[in-house]
Scaffold this motif. Structure first.
Motif, PDB file in Angstrom:
ATOM      1  N   PHE A 147       4.773  -9.904 -12.176  1.00 42.43           N
ATOM      2  CA  PHE A 147       5.987 -10.558 -12.692  1.00 42.43           C
ATOM      3  C   PHE A 147       7.037 -10.715 -11.596  1.00 42.43           C
ATOM      4  N   LYS A 148       7.133  -9.679 -10.773  1.00 39.07           N
ATOM      5  CA  LYS A 148       8.078  -9.730  -9.657  1.00 39.07           C
ATOM      6  C   LYS A 148       7.770 -10.916  -8.754  1.00 39.07           C
ATOM      7  N   ASN A 149       6.497 -11.049  -8.400  1.00 37.96           N
ATOM      8  CA  ASN A 149       6.121 -12.114  -7.482  1.00 37.96           C
ATOM      9  C   ASN A 149       6.350 -13.478  -8.109  1.00 37.96           C
ATOM     10  N   PHE A 162       0.200   0.557 -12.427  1.00 31.58           N
ATOM     11  CA  PHE A 162       1.585   0.259 -12.852  1.00 31.58           C
ATOM     12  C   PHE A 162       2.265  -0.612 -11.801  1.00 31.58           C
ATOM     13  N   LEU A 163       2.080  -0.256 -10.539  1.00 33.14           N
ATOM     14  CA  LEU A 163       2.738  -1.023  -9.481  1.00 33.14           C
ATOM     15  C   LEU A 163       2.168  -2.442  -9.402  1.00 33.14           C
ATOM     16  N   GLY A 164       0.859  -2.563  -9.555  1.00 34.36           N
ATOM     17  CA  GLY A 164       0.223  -3.885  -9.500  1.00 34.36           C
ATOM     18  C   GLY A 164       0.647  -4.761 -10.665  1.00 34.36           C
ATOM     19  N   ALA A 194      14.593  -6.269   4.079  1.00 34.84           N
ATOM     20  CA  ALA A 194      14.676  -7.210   2.954  1.00 34.84           C
ATOM     21  C   ALA A 194      14.780  -6.564   1.576  1.00 34.84           C
ATOM     22  N   THR A 195      14.045  -5.478   1.332  1.00 32.19           N
ATOM     23  CA  THR A 195      14.076  -4.915  -0.024  1.00 32.19           C
ATOM     24  C   THR A 195      15.453  -4.321  -0.318  1.00 32.19           C
ATOM     25  N   GLY A 196      15.961  -3.521   0.617  1.00 36.35           N
ATOM     26  CA  GLY A 196      17.280  -2.916   0.415  1.00 36.35           C
ATOM     27  C   GLY A 196      18.383  -3.963   0.385  1.00 36.35           C
ATOM     28  N   ASP A 243      16.394  12.931  -0.350  1.00 34.66           N
ATOM     29  CA  ASP A 243      14.939  12.855  -0.183  1.00 34.66           C
ATOM     30  C   ASP A 243      14.333  13.791  -1.224  1.00 34.66           C
ATOM     31  N   SER A 244      13.050  14.064  -1.165  1.00 33.81           N
ATOM     32  CA  SER A 244      12.462  14.837  -2.253  1.00 33.81           C
ATOM     33  C   SER A 244      12.840  16.320  -2.168  1.00 33.81           C
ATOM     34  N   SER A 245      13.542  16.735  -1.099  1.00 30.72           N
ATOM     35  CA  SER A 245      13.963  18.134  -0.980  1.00 30.72           C
ATOM     36  C   SER A 245      15.404  18.365  -1.428  1.00 30.72           C
ATOM     37  N   GLY A 303      16.244  -0.421  -6.555  1.00 24.10           N
ATOM     38  CA  GLY A 303      15.517  -0.752  -5.331  1.00 24.10           C
ATOM     39  C   GLY A 303      14.079  -0.265  -5.396  1.00 24.10           C
ATOM     40  N   ALA A 304      13.861   0.833  -6.111  1.00 24.30           N
ATOM     41  CA  ALA A 304      12.506   1.365  -6.299  1.00 24.30           C
ATOM     42  C   ALA A 304      11.838   0.664  -7.476  1.00 24.30           C
ATOM     43  N   ASN A 305      10.558   0.936  -7.666  1.00 25.22           N
ATOM     44  CA  ASN A 305       9.823   0.398  -8.807  1.00 25.22           C
ATOM     45  C   ASN A 305       9.874   1.390  -9.956  1.00 25.22           C
ATOM     46  N   MET A 306      10.422   0.942 -11.086  1.00 24.13           N
ATOM     47  CA  MET A 306      10.499   1.738 -12.320  1.00 24.13           C
ATOM     48  C   MET A 306      11.139   3.117 -12.098  1.00 24.13           C
ATOM     49  N   CYS A 325      16.452   4.207  -5.154  1.00 19.35           N
ATOM     50  CA  CYS A 325      15.572   3.588  -4.152  1.00 19.35           C
ATOM     51  C   CYS A 325      14.492   4.554  -3.682  1.00 19.35           C
ATOM     52  N   ALA A 326      14.092   5.522  -4.522  1.00 14.19           N
ATOM     53  CA  ALA A 326      13.080   6.499  -4.094  1.00 14.19           C
ATOM     54  C   ALA A 326      11.741   6.238  -4.765  1.00 14.19           C
ATOM     55  N   THR A 327      11.636   6.557  -6.060  1.00 15.35           N
ATOM     56  CA  THR A 327      10.307   6.500  -6.671  1.00 15.35           C
ATOM     57  C   THR A 327      10.413   6.337  -8.189  1.00 15.35           C
ATOM     58  N   GLN A 328       9.263   6.216  -8.858  1.00 11.83           N
ATOM     59  CA  GLN A 328       9.260   5.989 -10.308  1.00 11.83           C
ATOM     60  C   GLN A 328       9.789   7.210 -11.077  1.00 11.83           C
ATOM     61  N   LEU A 346       0.870  -1.184   0.000  1.00 13.33           N
ATOM     62  CA  LEU A 346       0.000   0.000   0.000  1.00 13.33           C
ATOM     63  C   LEU A 346       0.898   1.222   0.000  1.00 13.33           C
ATOM     64  N   ARG A 347       0.598   2.185  -0.853  1.00 12.00           N
ATOM     65  CA  ARG A 347       1.384   3.424  -0.922  1.00 12.00           C
ATOM     66  C   ARG A 347       0.517   4.596  -0.489  1.00 12.00           C
ATOM     67  N   PHE A 348       0.999   5.360   0.492  1.00  9.25           N
ATOM     68  CA  PHE A 348       0.320   6.599   0.878  1.00  9.25           C
ATOM     69  C   PHE A 348       1.191   7.765   0.423  1.00  9.25           C
ATOM     70  N   HIS A 349       0.767   8.449  -0.608  1.00 10.40           N
ATOM     71  CA  HIS A 349       1.544   9.591  -1.140  1.00 10.40           C
ATOM     72  C   HIS A 349       0.566  10.439  -1.949  1.00 10.40           C
ATOM     73  N   PRO A 350       0.722  11.776  -1.903  1.00 12.02           N
ATOM     74  CA  PRO A 350      -0.252  12.618  -2.614  1.00 12.02           C
ATOM     75  C   PRO A 350      -0.322  12.363  -4.115  1.00 12.02           C
ATOM     76  N   GLY A 352      13.207  -8.865  -3.163  1.00 12.81           N
ATOM     77  CA  GLY A 352      13.494  -9.422  -1.833  1.00 12.81           C
ATOM     78  C   GLY A 352      12.471  -9.015  -0.788  1.00 12.81           C
ATOM     79  N   GLY A 353      11.860  -7.849  -0.971  1.00  7.87           N
ATOM     80  CA  GLY A 353      10.859  -7.392  -0.004  1.00  7.87           C
ATOM     81  C   GLY A 353       9.645  -8.286  -0.019  1.00  7.87           C
ATOM     82  N   VAL A 354       9.094  -8.476  -1.205  1.00 17.55           N
ATOM     83  CA  VAL A 354       7.880  -9.302  -1.274  1.00 17.55           C
ATOM     84  C   VAL A 354       8.209 -10.770  -0.990  1.00 17.55           C
TER      85      VAL A 354
HETATM   86  P1  NDP Z   1       9.628   5.253   2.038  1.00 18.09           P
HETATM   87  O1  NDP Z   1       8.380   6.017   2.164  1.00 18.09           O
HETATM   88  O2  NDP Z   1      10.208   4.580   3.220  1.00 18.09           O
HETATM   89  O3  NDP Z   1      10.778   6.182   1.407  1.00 18.09           O
HETATM   90  C1  NDP Z   1      10.619   6.813   0.182  1.00 18.09           C
HETATM   91  C2  NDP Z   1      11.827   7.678  -0.091  1.00 18.09           C
HETATM   92  O4  NDP Z   1      11.770   8.140  -1.433  1.00 18.09           O
HETATM   93  C3  NDP Z   1      11.878   8.901   0.783  1.00 18.09           C
HETATM   94  O5  NDP Z   1      13.217   9.279   0.995  1.00 18.09           O
HETATM   95  C4  NDP Z   1      11.160   9.947  -0.072  1.00 18.09           C
HETATM   96  O6  NDP Z   1      11.526  11.283   0.208  1.00 18.09           O
HETATM   97  C5  NDP Z   1      11.629   9.560  -1.451  1.00 18.09           C
HETATM   98  N1  NDP Z   1      10.596   9.955  -2.434  1.00 18.09           N
HETATM   99  C6  NDP Z   1       9.314   9.537  -2.493  1.00 18.09           C
HETATM  100  N2  NDP Z   1       8.658  10.132  -3.482  1.00 18.09           N
HETATM  101  C7  NDP Z   1       9.543  10.936  -4.069  1.00 18.09           C
HETATM  102  C8  NDP Z   1       9.477  11.828  -5.156  1.00 18.09           C
HETATM  103  N3  NDP Z   1       8.327  12.010  -5.858  1.00 18.09           N
HETATM  104  N4  NDP Z   1      10.619  12.482  -5.504  1.00 18.09           N
HETATM  105  C9  NDP Z   1      11.775  12.298  -4.802  1.00 18.09           C
HETATM  106  N5  NDP Z   1      11.887  11.477  -3.760  1.00 18.09           N
HETATM  107  C10 NDP Z   1      10.797  10.807  -3.393  1.00 18.09           C
HETATM  108  O7  NDP Z   1       9.359   4.183   0.851  1.00 18.09           O
HETATM  109  P2  NDP Z   1      10.137   2.840   0.524  1.00 18.09           P
HETATM  110  O8  NDP Z   1      11.573   2.992   0.834  1.00 18.09           O
HETATM  111  O9  NDP Z   1       9.372   1.718   1.106  1.00 18.09           O
HETATM  112  O10 NDP Z   1       9.927   2.749  -1.057  1.00 18.09           O
HETATM  113  C11 NDP Z   1      10.865   3.312  -1.989  1.00 18.09           C
HETATM  114  C12 NDP Z   1      10.693   2.641  -3.340  1.00 18.09           C
HETATM  115  O11 NDP Z   1      10.920   1.237  -3.222  1.00 18.09           O
HETATM  116  C13 NDP Z   1       9.314   2.779  -3.993  1.00 18.09           C
HETATM  117  O12 NDP Z   1       9.470   2.851  -5.392  1.00 18.09           O
HETATM  118  C14 NDP Z   1       8.640   1.468  -3.626  1.00 18.09           C
HETATM  119  O13 NDP Z   1       7.610   1.139  -4.537  1.00 18.09           O
HETATM  120  C15 NDP Z   1       9.820   0.526  -3.762  1.00 18.09           C
HETATM  121  N6  NDP Z   1       9.677  -0.758  -3.075  1.00 18.09           N
HETATM  122  C16 NDP Z   1       9.463  -0.794  -1.730  1.00 18.09           C
HETATM  123  C17 NDP Z   1       9.353  -2.018  -1.092  1.00 18.09           C
HETATM  124  C18 NDP Z   1       9.248  -2.120   0.395  1.00 18.09           C
HETATM  125  O14 NDP Z   1       9.374  -3.245   0.897  1.00 18.09           O
HETATM  126  N7  NDP Z   1       9.059  -1.048   1.127  1.00 18.09           N
HETATM  127  C19 NDP Z   1       9.377  -3.279  -1.854  1.00 18.09           C
HETATM  128  C20 NDP Z   1       9.712  -3.118  -3.253  1.00 18.09           C
HETATM  129  C21 NDP Z   1       9.822  -1.888  -3.825  1.00 18.09           C
HETATM  130  P3  NDP Z   1      10.474  12.255   0.984  1.00 18.09           P
HETATM  131  O15 NDP Z   1      10.506  11.787   2.402  1.00 18.09           O
HETATM  132  O16 NDP Z   1      11.044  13.606   0.783  1.00 18.09           O
HETATM  133  O17 NDP Z   1       9.146  12.050   0.325  1.00 18.09           O
END
Ligand code: NDP
Length: 445
Positions: free
Chosen positions: A113-115, A106-108, A209-211, A262-264, A343-346, A318-321, A93-97, A372-374
């Motif tokens: 395939f990942k699973n 896209f994530l689903g 696990a994911t990292g 991070d996003s800043s 580490g991130a998706n796409m 490892c942040a976002t798409q 589940l993703r909580f993000h604006p 590795g996370g799933v």
């Molecule tokens: P977290 O919420 O723990 O961390 C997300 C990180 O990415 C934060 O540092 C955040 O910065 C940054 N971020 C998020 N959105 C943006 C953006 N639009 N631009 C720049 N930076 C951004 O999430 P996770 O670490 O769990 O997830 C990260 C990625 O890994 C995602 O793509 C997720 O789908 C993927 N993933 C996660 C798994 C898991 O087990 N958690 C499993 C497999 C894949 P800020 O705090 O500033 O928003």
């Protein structure tokens, strides 16, 4: 792209207008699948691709909650149950604006395939909300999670659909969600959610696990070039769950991780990131990454900008798409990049992937590298089903075995289809064939 597949892809795009990320994920997978359909015309006859692109079920719901000032807030909740050919729907589940149906789809879709690649009996799904937990109090997050679960509970279950965390959903949120599920159903059904706390049904190693898995997969890629993480200069994007644990694992293997973001903005720590401090700042204090540079000497903080400007031999997005585009990829290549593990998706755009592949950079796509996370979520489900809990060492050994196995199967599939070292092709074909075979066997459903 193969003309037969292009026609199907175009129909999928037309049926799902305005969902750019879903279009991108579908296109990227279809680009790999031409050779499979030459060998398996039965997949085309049974319309496997058309069925794969149409989720089995999509749920969209209202999530009303009150903030600390007593104001009523409304968010939108999603759960897309994409494919159950291999097992119960599984995905975070993703909580993000930024969350809307196109992101969840896209994530689903990727998750299917990942699973499959993990070899575990889990189908694909994903969900979330456009709720922004940033700056919200614990009480607000709890009220939101309770309201979210008040609708979601009727759709999930350990044999049906098993959500977990993703961006904005960590241990705190899983706790509130599980509590509400238990309260509504009056069942201690541990296997309904993964990423739980250790004392109430969680698995050791799941938070890491994911990292960890991303680094293990990348290490396997490096081995094919006779090298390893030892001595590499690594840049990681993000500073959340996946990023922090990727930093920790890479450094434990002898690398120096010099930057994360991070996003800043991003920090550059030439001596190598202090993982304990990073965890304190991000996981305990829930502060912005800038705070890390305030507390540690010799570290620079760059407001805005791109972490990919920092030169590295290994990049772990490892942040976002779509956080790493073609220009950033070209710069990394000019700066001497050897390998990328997603580490991130796409996180890499299609342009970026092309730049990496053309330059001969080892490229591990997210659906393989971050599985590795799933996979460890599936190990959590195993422990829940047998009412057991495994040691850290045993669980980490299982994770390592699974990641090495995924690397091997992607590499072997790429070899089999005549494109050695193409992990994108290997992951897409490897995952697809498992799901397609199961769908064929189960008839027209
Ligand atoms: P977290 O919420 O723990 O961390 C997300 C990180 O990415 C934060 O540092 C955040 O910065 C940054 N971020 C998020 N959105 C943006 C953006 N639009 N631009 C720049 N930076 C951004 O999430 P996770 O670490 O769990 O997830 C990260 C990625 O890994 C995602 O793509 C997720 O789908 C993927 N993933 C996660 C798994 C898991 O087990 N958690 C499993 C497999 C894949 P800020 O705090 O500033 O928003």
């Amino acid at each position: 792209m193969d003309a037969r597949l292009e026609a199907i892809r175009d129909t999928v795009l037309a049926r799902n207008p305005g969902e750019a990320e879903f279009h991108q994920a579908v296109t990227e997978v279809f680009e790999s699948l031409g050779p499979v359909h030459d060998r398996h015309p039965e997949f085309l006859e049974a319309a496997i691709l058309e069925r794969l692109c149409e989720p089995e079920r999509q749920i969209i719901f209202r999530v009303p909650w009150t903030d600390d000032e007593g104001r009523v807030r409304i968010n939108r909740g999603f759960r897309v149950e994409f494919n159950s050919a291999l097992g119960p729907y599984k995905g975070g589940l993703r909580f993000h604006p930024s969350v809307y149906l196109g992101i969840v789809k896209f994530l689903g879709f990727e998750q299917i395939f990942k699973n499959a690649l993990t070899g575990m009996p889990i189908g694909g799904g994903k969900g979330g909300s456009d709720f922004d937990p940033r700056g919200r109090s614990d009480a607000e997050v709890m009220r939101f999670c309770q309201s979210f679960m008040t609708e979601l509970y009727r759709h999930i279950g350990e044999y049906t659909d098993v959500p977990a965390g993703d961006i904005g959903v960590g241990g705190r949120e899983i706790g509130y969600l599980f509590g509400q599920y238990k309260r509504i159903t009056n069942r201690y059904e541990s296997g309904v959610l993964t990423g739980k706390g250790i004392s109430w049904g969680g698995s050791l190693v799941r938070p890491e696990a994911t990292g960890f898995g991303t680094v293990i997969f990348t290490q396997e890629m490096l081995k094919t070039r006779g090298t390893s993480f030892d001595g590499q200069r690594v840049v990681v994007s993000g500073s959340g769950n996946v990023a922090i644990n990727a930093v920790a694992k890479a450094q434990s293997l002898g690398a120096t991780v010099v930057a994360c973001s991070d996003s800043s903005g991003y920090i550059v720590d030439p001596a190598g990131i202090d993982v304990a401090l990073l965890r304190q700042v991000k996981e305990v204090d829930r502060a912005r990454l800038k705070e890390y540079s305030v507390r540690r000497g010799g570290v620079s903080y760059v407001e805005g900008g791109s972490v990919w400007d920092v030169d590295a031999t290994v990049a772990l997005p490892c942040a976002t798409q779509n956080e790493l585009d073609g220009d950033a990829a070209a710069k990394l290549v000019r700066n001497g990049l050897l390998a990328v593990g997603e580490g991130a998706n796409m996180p890499s755009t299609r342009d970026a992937v092309a730049v990496f592949q053309d330059a001969g950079v080892l490229f591990g796509p997210g659906k393989a590298a971050n599985a590795g996370g799933v996979a460890t979520s599936a190990l959590e489900m195993q422990q829940n089903a047998s009412r057991d809990s495994w040691s850290f060492e045993h669980t980490e050994a299982r994770l390592t075995e699974i990641m090495v196995g995924i690397h091997h199967s992607c590499a072997a599939t790429a070899d089999e289809y005549g494109d050695p070292g193409n992990y994108v092709l290997g992951a897409n074909i490897g995952g697809f064939v498992k799901v397609a075979d199961a769908m064929l066997a189960q008839g027209l459903i």
